[in-house]
Design an enzyme around this catalytic site. Sequence first.
Site, PDB file in Angstrom:
ATOM      1  N   ARG A  33     -13.328  -6.073  -1.460  1.00  0.00           N
ATOM      2  CA  ARG A  33     -12.863  -7.526  -1.967  1.00  0.00           C
ATOM      3  C   ARG A  33     -12.744  -8.216  -0.681  1.00  0.00           C
ATOM      4  O   ARG A  33     -13.502  -9.586  -0.537  1.00  0.00           O
ATOM      5  CB  ARG A  33     -11.175  -7.321  -2.089  1.00  0.00           C
ATOM      6  CG  ARG A  33     -11.144  -6.720  -3.746  1.00  0.00           C
ATOM      7  CD  ARG A  33      -9.657  -6.607  -3.743  1.00  0.00           C
ATOM      8  NE  ARG A  33      -9.129  -5.615  -3.101  1.00  0.00           N
ATOM      9  CZ  ARG A  33      -8.157  -5.034  -3.028  1.00  0.00           C
ATOM     10  NH1 ARG A  33      -7.584  -5.396  -4.131  1.00  0.00           N
ATOM     11  NH2 ARG A  33      -7.568  -4.105  -2.136  1.00  0.00           N
TER      12      ARG A  33
ATOM     13  N   LYS B 260       0.554   8.150  -4.740  1.00  0.00           N
ATOM     14  CA  LYS B 260       1.419   6.832  -4.893  1.00  0.00           C
ATOM     15  C   LYS B 260       2.139   6.786  -6.007  1.00  0.00           C
ATOM     16  O   LYS B 260       2.655   5.793  -6.108  1.00  0.00           O
ATOM     17  CB  LYS B 260       0.221   5.843  -5.031  1.00  0.00           C
ATOM     18  CG  LYS B 260      -0.844   5.715  -3.490  1.00  0.00           C
ATOM     19  CD  LYS B 260      -1.732   4.786  -4.074  1.00  0.00           C
ATOM     20  CE  LYS B 260      -2.744   4.753  -2.771  1.00  0.00           C
ATOM     21  NZ  LYS B 260      -4.235   4.024  -3.393  1.00  0.00           N
TER      22      LYS B 260
ATOM     23  N   HIS C  58     -11.866  -4.879 -11.482  1.00  0.00           N
ATOM     24  CA  HIS C  58     -12.225  -3.505 -11.672  1.00  0.00           C
ATOM     25  C   HIS C  58     -13.443  -3.515 -12.737  1.00  0.00           C
ATOM     26  O   HIS C  58     -14.495  -2.791 -12.812  1.00  0.00           O
ATOM     27  CB  HIS C  58     -11.189  -2.403 -12.141  1.00  0.00           C
ATOM     28  CG  HIS C  58     -10.369  -1.956 -11.034  1.00  0.00           C
ATOM     29  ND1 HIS C  58      -8.778  -2.178 -11.227  1.00  0.00           N
ATOM     30  CD2 HIS C  58     -10.147  -1.596  -9.999  1.00  0.00           C
ATOM     31  CE1 HIS C  58      -8.174  -1.553 -10.313  1.00  0.00           C
ATOM     32  NE2 HIS C  58      -8.942  -1.404  -9.535  1.00  0.00           N
TER      33      HIS C  58
ATOM     34  N   SER D 232      -4.204  -3.830  -8.335  1.00  0.00           N
ATOM     35  CA  SER D 232      -3.123  -3.346  -9.307  1.00  0.00           C
ATOM     36  C   SER D 232      -1.715  -3.670  -8.793  1.00  0.00           C
ATOM     37  O   SER D 232      -0.874  -3.871  -9.707  1.00  0.00           O
ATOM     38  CB  SER D 232      -3.592  -2.007  -9.564  1.00  0.00           C
ATOM     39  OG  SER D 232      -4.786  -1.578  -9.930  1.00  0.00           O
TER      40      SER D 232
HETATM   41  O1  PNS Z   1      -8.114   2.875  -6.334  1.00  0.00           O
HETATM   42  P1  PNS Z   1      -7.838   3.553  -5.020  1.00  0.00           P
HETATM   43  O2  PNS Z   1      -6.199   4.021  -4.964  1.00  0.00           O
HETATM   44  O3  PNS Z   1      -8.026   2.903  -3.995  1.00  0.00           O
HETATM   45  O4  PNS Z   1      -8.951   4.746  -5.171  1.00  0.00           O
HETATM   46  C1  PNS Z   1      -8.869   5.745  -4.085  1.00  0.00           C
HETATM   47  C2  PNS Z   1      -9.784   7.010  -4.553  1.00  0.00           C
HETATM   48  C3  PNS Z   1      -9.214   7.710  -5.770  1.00  0.00           C
HETATM   49  C4  PNS Z   1     -11.145   6.547  -4.506  1.00  0.00           C
HETATM   50  C5  PNS Z   1      -9.476   7.979  -3.129  1.00  0.00           C
HETATM   51  O5  PNS Z   1      -8.158   8.125  -2.967  1.00  0.00           O
HETATM   52  C6  PNS Z   1      -9.914   9.262  -3.358  1.00  0.00           C
HETATM   53  O6  PNS Z   1     -11.183   9.737  -3.436  1.00  0.00           O
HETATM   54  N1  PNS Z   1      -9.371  10.573  -3.668  1.00  0.00           N
HETATM   55  C7  PNS Z   1      -9.631  11.765  -3.952  1.00  0.00           C
HETATM   56  C8  PNS Z   1      -9.203  12.769  -2.640  1.00  0.00           C
HETATM   57  C9  PNS Z   1     -10.241  12.415  -1.829  1.00  0.00           C
HETATM   58  O7  PNS Z   1     -11.459  13.191  -2.160  1.00  0.00           O
HETATM   59  N2  PNS Z   1     -10.176  12.284  -0.481  1.00  0.00           N
HETATM   60  C10 PNS Z   1     -10.823  12.040   0.649  1.00  0.00           C
HETATM   61  C11 PNS Z   1     -11.463  10.752   0.563  1.00  0.00           C
HETATM   62  S1  PNS Z   1     -11.693  10.239   2.107  1.00  0.00           S
END
Ligand code: PNS
Length: 169
Positions: A90, A41, A17, A128
Amino acid sequence: MAVAVYPGSFDPVTLGHQDIIERSSRIMDKVIVGVLKNNSKSPLFSVEERVNMLKSVTGHLSNIEIQAFDGLLVDFVRQCHADVIVRGLRAITDFEYELQMSQTNRVIASEVDTIFLTTNLKYSYLSSSIVKEIAMYHGDIRAFVHPEIAVKVQEKVESRTGKMPSREQ
Ligand code: PNS
């Protein structure tokens, strides 16, 4: 001024990150790291702890801001008046999920684009959840996270003995 939002759970922030944050800070005028608050999560660290950890490892970068967010990412992007979302890629296994997210975000907010930075090869295996798993089994995580974060993960895992941290990206 080009502004990006780099969103994620950051539970905890890894060197992968940090690499994406540093590289995007060189490309963009400003990068807002968005830390998702209400994560299904059930994260190991509270959102305040994740924000503070990110602040401490990005303190040397003047154009980085750390903010918690809740709800839809596209709403946060609009609220920040940002131009793009940045995500790290990745490996091919990330691609399907990232494509789905970026396409969905474009359907609900057509002006919100996503750009991808390929993760530094050094960190292409890193997540993570792997860091948390190694810490759970008392392994050394200093190759994967900043030394300060390593201490915090170890302390948190010890304080939650018997409770397995959640799996996530
Ligand atoms: O680090 P991560 O868990 O891969 O991040 C995921 C994240 C936070 C980018 C994604 O879950 C997100 O954007 N959540 C906010 C809710 C949302 O907008 N959902 C629709 C996206 S398709």
